[in-house]
Design a protein around this motif. Structure first.
Motif, short mmCIF file in Angstrom:
data_model
loop_
_atom_site.label_atom_id
_atom_site.label_comp_id
_atom_site.label_asym_id
_atom_site.label_seq_id
_atom_site.Cartn_x
_atom_site.Cartn_y
_atom_site.Cartn_z
N GLY A 82 0.82 -1.22 0.00
CA GLY A 82 0.00 0.00 0.00
C GLY A 82 0.84 1.26 0.00
N VAL A 83 1.91 1.27 0.79
CA VAL A 83 2.82 2.43 0.81
C VAL A 83 3.49 2.59 -0.55
N GLY A 84 3.95 1.49 -1.12
CA GLY A 84 4.57 1.54 -2.45
C GLY A 84 3.62 2.02 -3.51
N THR A 85 2.37 1.62 -3.39
CA THR A 85 1.35 2.07 -4.34
C THR A 85 1.15 3.57 -4.26
N LYS A 86 1.14 4.08 -3.05
CA LYS A 86 0.98 5.53 -2.87
C LYS A 86 2.20 6.28 -3.40
N LEU A 87 3.39 5.78 -3.06
CA LEU A 87 4.63 6.43 -3.53
C LEU A 87 4.76 6.37 -5.06
N GLY A 88 4.32 5.26 -5.65
CA GLY A 88 4.46 5.07 -7.09
C GLY A 88 3.30 5.62 -7.91
N LEU A 111 0.90 3.63 -23.44
CA LEU A 111 2.24 4.16 -23.72
C LEU A 111 2.63 5.32 -22.79
N SER A 112 2.19 5.22 -21.53
CA SER A 112 2.54 6.22 -20.53
C SER A 112 4.00 6.06 -20.12
N LYS A 113 4.79 7.10 -20.29
CA LYS A 113 6.21 7.04 -19.93
C LYS A 113 6.38 6.77 -18.44
N ARG A 114 5.56 7.41 -17.62
CA ARG A 114 5.64 7.22 -16.18
C ARG A 114 5.37 5.76 -15.82
N SER A 115 4.39 5.15 -16.47
CA SER A 115 4.07 3.75 -16.20
C SER A 115 5.15 2.81 -16.68
N ILE A 116 5.76 3.12 -17.82
CA ILE A 116 6.85 2.28 -18.33
C ILE A 116 8.02 2.30 -17.35
N VAL A 117 8.38 3.48 -16.86
CA VAL A 117 9.47 3.60 -15.89
C VAL A 117 9.10 2.88 -14.59
N ALA A 118 7.87 3.10 -14.11
CA ALA A 118 7.43 2.45 -12.87
C ALA A 118 7.47 0.93 -13.01
N THR A 119 7.03 0.42 -14.14
CA THR A 119 7.03 -1.03 -14.37
C THR A 119 8.45 -1.57 -14.41
N MET A 120 9.35 -0.85 -15.06
CA MET A 120 10.75 -1.28 -15.10
C MET A 120 11.33 -1.32 -13.68
N ILE A 121 10.98 -0.34 -12.86
CA ILE A 121 11.50 -0.30 -11.49
C ILE A 121 10.94 -1.45 -10.66
N PHE A 122 9.62 -1.67 -10.69
CA PHE A 122 9.12 -2.75 -9.83
C PHE A 122 9.47 -4.13 -10.36
N MET A 123 9.63 -4.30 -11.66
CA MET A 123 10.08 -5.60 -12.18
C MET A 123 11.54 -5.84 -11.79
N SER A 124 12.37 -4.80 -11.88
CA SER A 124 13.78 -4.93 -11.47
C SER A 124 13.88 -5.26 -9.99
N SER A 125 13.07 -4.59 -9.19
CA SER A 125 13.05 -4.86 -7.74
C SER A 125 12.63 -6.30 -7.47
N ALA A 126 11.65 -6.79 -8.20
CA ALA A 126 11.19 -8.16 -8.01
C ALA A 126 12.27 -9.16 -8.40
N ILE A 127 12.96 -8.89 -9.50
CA ILE A 127 14.03 -9.79 -9.94
C ILE A 127 15.16 -9.84 -8.91
N VAL A 128 15.55 -8.69 -8.39
CA VAL A 128 16.60 -8.63 -7.38
C VAL A 128 16.16 -9.34 -6.10
N THR A 129 14.91 -9.12 -5.70
CA THR A 129 14.39 -9.76 -4.49
C THR A 129 14.40 -11.27 -4.62
N VAL A 130 13.94 -11.78 -5.76
CA VAL A 130 13.94 -13.23 -5.97
C VAL A 130 15.37 -13.76 -6.00
N ALA A 131 16.26 -13.05 -6.67
CA ALA A 131 17.65 -13.50 -6.73
C ALA A 131 18.27 -13.57 -5.33
#
Length: 136
Positions: free
Chosen positions: A90-96, A111-131
């Motif tokens: 919930g906090v991440g949702t508010k911040l993002g 094709l929202s630039k903000r959404s593309i950047v946000a998606t890249m950030i949370f996908m990268s975070s998920a990949i790092v967390t799983v690793a």
């Protein structure tokens, strides 16, 4: 092909279809955090669609279970962990400025630039967390 992949594909297609229909028929973006926030902060006849959407999210797995799909018998974590994780999301949702569904499905589709950047950030975070959790 494994049945799991077919189910994931069909589920993704249904989510995309739902997002498209909500945009076409109601002019709204299917971001869950925005829908929930709007439902909890302003109740009116015009916002009943928000409650219908939320009820549909809750009922869909139950309906799917009648079609032969199985629901988890238990959760792999305790209730406290689940609540803390939900609050962190919930906090991440508010911040993002939106949730993963809003940015990843609807934002990228528009094709929202903000959404593309946000998606890249949370996908990268998920990949790092799983690793980190799987390999350390």
């Amino acid at each position: 092909m494994n049945n799991v992949f077919i189910e994931a594909f069909l589920g993704g297609m249904l989510i995309g279809l739902g997002a498209i229909l909500l945009m076409l028929l109601n002019g709204r973006i299917a971001g869950i955090s925005g829908i929930l926030h709007g439902a909890l902060t302003s109740f009116s006849i015009a916002s009943l669609w928000r409650w219908a959407f939320i009820v549909g999210l809750v009922l869909a797995p139950l309906v799917a279970s009648f079609g032969g799909f199985s629901l988890p018998a238990s959760l792999p974590v305790d209730l406290t962990t689940l609540i803390v994780a939900g609050l962190i999301v919930g906090v991440g949702t508010k911040l993002g400025s939106g949730c993963t569904s809003g940015h990843g499905i609807c934002g990228i589709g528009r094709l929202s630039k903000r959404s593309i950047v946000a998606t890249m950030i949370f996908m990268s975070s998920a990949i790092v967390t799983v690793a980190l959790t799987k390999f350390l």
